[in-house]
Design a protein around this motif. Structure first.
Motif: not given
Length: 317
Positions: A240-244
């Motif tokens: 999983l990963h992601g961000g803003h």
């Protein structure tokens, strides 16, 4: 049908293959690797030039540090290429190198796709263009860092490990609420480590080695948890990963405005592959229009990414 060669068959290469199988306008023309693979589509990377007439473009799925910097310039001499080169400090140098090679050989490279660089890059640029008077913030996570996880596993006594990068909720709230503060990426993120260690290994010593590791954990706030292999396999093996990406500032006068783009990904390689595939479609179309050299996401209009017709896309405006 766009004929795609996949170079490298790790996590990203496998996700690219899965993604292409779901499209209506692409097919996998070969999977090229230095390793011998038990696959019908396997081709030795050493012999890739033999397939030049059977491939419209290559998607390079190797690592940025060990593979793409070497493979990209060499393969561009004979093929159109797309990659997710993600060393931000070297992108400009890599771009000019690939642009020169592509123009000399009549080929086209689309470099540094994916989500950061890639989609995050686009949103940073849109934010500064629309709100030139303002501040930009990029935060990553919650997500697994493969490089940091490998760094922990390299420590004597560590059998396995997963490391998460997590944006601190209080920092996100300060940004969104317009709070005035000095943004420091090191202080805006927490690093959380789950490690399996050998029987009899010194937990305090290993924890200190992790927290003091330069370029990886120092000076970040780091939490270390020692768990069993069973628990790690059960709860901490998803990619999983992601961000803003956030831009806040003044809009055409005194009106405060905030633009935010965020991602929440259950599979980093699957999503990166999905972005690469859309941009591979754009690479193919632009090459057919006669474009040569190197391009980035800055050069690609959204219409080139979609399988839909322009008339259909007008319905989304």
């Amino acid at each position: 049908m766009i004929r795609v060669g996949i170079v490298g068959y790790g996590n990203l290469g496998k996700s690219v293959r899965k993604g292409i199988e779901l499209t209506s306008d692409m097919e996998v023309a070969g999977i090229f690797s230095r390793r011998k693979l038990d696959l019908d589509l396997y081709r030795p990377l050493l012999n890739i030039k033999e397939y030049k007439d059977q491939i419209d473009l290559l998607i390079l799925c190797g690592s940025s540090d060990k593979d793409i910097l070497c493979q990209g310039p060499e393969l561009l001499k004979d093929f159109n290429t797309l990659d997710s080169f993600d060393n931000h400090s070297k992108i400009k140098e890599y771009y000019y190198q690939m642009d020169k090679i592509g123009k000399e050989n009549g080929s086209l490279a689309l470099i540094s796709t994916g989500w950061d660089p890639g989609l995050f890059s686009l949103n940073r640029i849109l934010g500064t263009a629309i709100l030139p008077e303002g501040e930009s913030f990029t935060l990553w996570g919650k997500g697994v860092s493969q490089g940091h996880s490998a760094a922990v596993r390299s420590i004597d006594g560590v059998l396995d490990a997963t490391q998460y990068t997590i944006p601190k909720p209080e920092i996100l709230e300060k940004i969104r609420s317009g709070g005035v503060f000095e943004f420091d990426s090191h202080k805006a993120h927490l690093r959380e480590v789950y490690a399996v260690i050998e029987d009899g290994a010194d937990e305090k010593e290993i924890e200190e080695k992790i927290k003091s590791m330069p370029d990886y954990f120092a000076p970040y706030q780091t939490q270390v948890h020692f768990i069993s292999q069973e628990e790690l396999d059960k709860n901490h093996k998803k990619m999983l990963h992601g961000g803003h990406v956030i831009r806040r500032g003044k809009a055409s006068g005194d009106g405060d405005a905030l633009i935010e783009f965020n991602l929440d990904l259950q599979s980093n390689p699957d999503f990166t592959a999905a972005v690469d595939i859309a941009y591979a479609r754009a690479l193919y179309r632009l090459s057919k229009e006669g474009k040569k050299g190197a391009i980035t996401v800055l050069d690609v209009a959204p219409k080139y990414l979609s399988e839909e017709s322009y008339d259909s896309l007008l319905n989304l405006i």
